[in-house]
Motif scaffolding. Structure first.
Motif, PDB file in Angstrom:
ATOM      1  N   LYS A   9      42.271  42.896  40.495  1.00  0.00           N
ATOM      2  CA  LYS A   9      43.129  41.800  40.033  1.00  0.00           C
ATOM      3  C   LYS A   9      42.297  40.661  39.468  1.00  0.00           C
ATOM      4  O   LYS A   9      42.643  40.070  38.424  1.00  0.00           O
ATOM      5  N   HIS A  11      40.888  41.653  36.077  1.00  0.00           N
ATOM      6  CA  HIS A  11      41.948  41.645  35.077  1.00  0.00           C
ATOM      7  C   HIS A  11      42.286  40.215  34.655  1.00  0.00           C
ATOM      8  O   HIS A  11      42.536  39.944  33.475  1.00  0.00           O
ATOM      9  N   ARG A  12      42.271  39.291  35.606  1.00  0.00           N
ATOM     10  CA  ARG A  12      42.560  37.896  35.265  1.00  0.00           C
ATOM     11  C   ARG A  12      41.443  37.312  34.400  1.00  0.00           C
ATOM     12  O   ARG A  12      41.706  36.534  33.474  1.00  0.00           O
ATOM     13  N   THR A  13      40.205  37.662  34.692  1.00  0.00           N
ATOM     14  CA  THR A  13      39.072  37.071  33.981  1.00  0.00           C
ATOM     15  C   THR A  13      38.825  37.716  32.633  1.00  0.00           C
ATOM     16  O   THR A  13      38.587  37.033  31.637  1.00  0.00           O
ATOM     17  N   LEU A  15      40.785  33.805  43.248  1.00  0.00           N
ATOM     18  CA  LEU A  15      42.157  34.042  42.783  1.00  0.00           C
ATOM     19  C   LEU A  15      43.100  32.895  43.142  1.00  0.00           C
ATOM     20  O   LEU A  15      44.110  32.684  42.462  1.00  0.00           O
TER      21      LEU A  15
END
Length: 377
Positions: free
Chosen positions: A90, A93-95, A139
């Motif tokens: 996760k 994917h965010r970065t 996160l």
């Protein structure tokens, strides 16, 4: 079938991902055949005799399991491994978004023998808890001083799990707080005071665990209590590391320096493994240079030095060199994610997925199953 084959030829990094999954499964099956001497006894030790170092996990489990079976080592640590893996996916994917162009960086991080594969090999050890907290903080929203307080509370929990986290993951957690909160929202008297007070509490707890968490009751009493918590009290062979709770810091340092001549032979192997990740380090350096603020660049550089210095101290104190170098690399991966959240003056080109040197390094990193605990492999 032909189109699938063509896609694999165009982007072999997908095949590396599949190979990494197979390697992880193989390492897990191998671990099931090994006796979890150190991890199991950590699930037995609690606060029965008062404040005790390395006892938080065992004390927590004692609330739910009057008797502790060996299978609980694999169940608990396997669950923590799965959660950590999910959180990292996760985070990545965010970065980076996880498009095909990001696959080389993802493979070299997630598929690194330093990271998830080595956490699988060291299943049941406490290192992964620090990593899991650090990823969670990357996160979590960092809009108020509550972020600093949560990071401090999490660091104190890590120290109660094992006090060596003060050098292993607390410095990286500190870096994440500085990069994500203080550099973004700025410094003022209030948040600096909170940060200093939180840091003082963490350090005070560390010294309490280090110097006042040693067992004072006779070892026979300690062993009898551990046996009372075992599902199979006859397995006294699983208690052979009970001396850990009686061993002072001076003895740990002495043992480390006595093993140094043989353990230092692994340094060239560690250097080679670090070199295998050179595309990641180059991308890291480019990301730092791309930061728009000179103060941010200097802070990141100082942070890397700070975290690395903590690991050098660990090398002089405790001889689990393979674990330390692996966790150092993981900390660098996580700091990179914090760096990418800072303002940049220009985009950084992704790691090339067609470069032959990168492909070779990716395959080697994929096929190395783990780094180990003390010596390489």
């Amino acid at each position: 079938m032909m189109s699938l084959k063509l896609r694999r030829q165009e982007n072999p990094w997908r095949l590396m991902l599949a190979a990494n999954v197979a390697v992880v499964i193989g390492v897990f099956l191998y671990k099931l055949t090994r006796e979890p001497y150190v991890p199991y006894i950590h699930l037995l030790v609690d606060y029965h005799f008062g404040f005790t170092k390395r006892a938080l996990i065992g004390a927590t489990l004692s609330l739910f399991f009057p008797k502790t079976s060996v299978w609980l080592v694999f169940a608990l640590s396997g669950l923590v491994w799965l959660v950590t893996t999910g959180l990292f996916i996760k985070l990545f994917h965010r970065t980076f978004a996880l498009w095909d162009r990001d696959l080389p960086l993802f493979v070299l991080m997630a598929g690194s023998p330093f990271f998830l594969k080595n956490f699988m090999y060291t299943l049941g050890h406490f290192d992964i808890y620090g990593c899991m907290l650090a990823i969670s903080l990357l996160l979590a929203p960092a809009r108020s001083v509550a972020f600093v307080i949560v990071a401090a509370l999490g660091s104190m929990i890590l120290i109660l799990i094992h006090h060596i986290h003060l050098l292993m993951y607390v410095p990286t957690i500190t870096v994440i707080v500085v990069l994500r909160y203080y550099l973004v929202l700025g410094f003022n008297r209030w948040n600096v005071a909170i940060g200093v007070f939180a840091a003082a509490c963490v350090v005070l707890l560390f010294f309490s665990a280090q110097f006042f968490g040693t067992m004072t009751v006779p070892k026979e009493d300690f062993i009898r209590h551990l046996q009372s918590r075992m599902a199979d009290p006859a397995r006294t062979d699983l208690l052979q590391f009970s001396y850990i709770w009686y061993q002072p810091l001076s003895k740990e340092i002495l043992d480390t320096w006595q093993r140094l001549p043989s353990n230092i032979l692994g340094i060239p192997v560690f250097a080679l493994l670090i070199w295998l990740h050179s595309p990641v380090w180059k991308y890291f350096a480019s990301s730092v240079r791309a930061l728009s603020d000179e103060w941010h660049r200097r802070t990141v550089t100082a942070s890397v030095v700070l975290v690395s210095a903590g690991y050098l101290i660990m090398f002089a104190i405790v001889f689990d060199y393979s674990r330390w170098i692996s966790n150092w690399a993981v900390c660098m991966f996580l700091i990179l994610h914090a760096v990418k959240a800072l303002p940049a003056s220009k985009p950084v080109p992704p790691v090339s997925f067609k470069d032959r040197a990168n492909l070779a390094l990716g395959w080697v990193a994929t096929l190395v199953p783990r780094v180990g605990i003390v010596r390489p492999f």
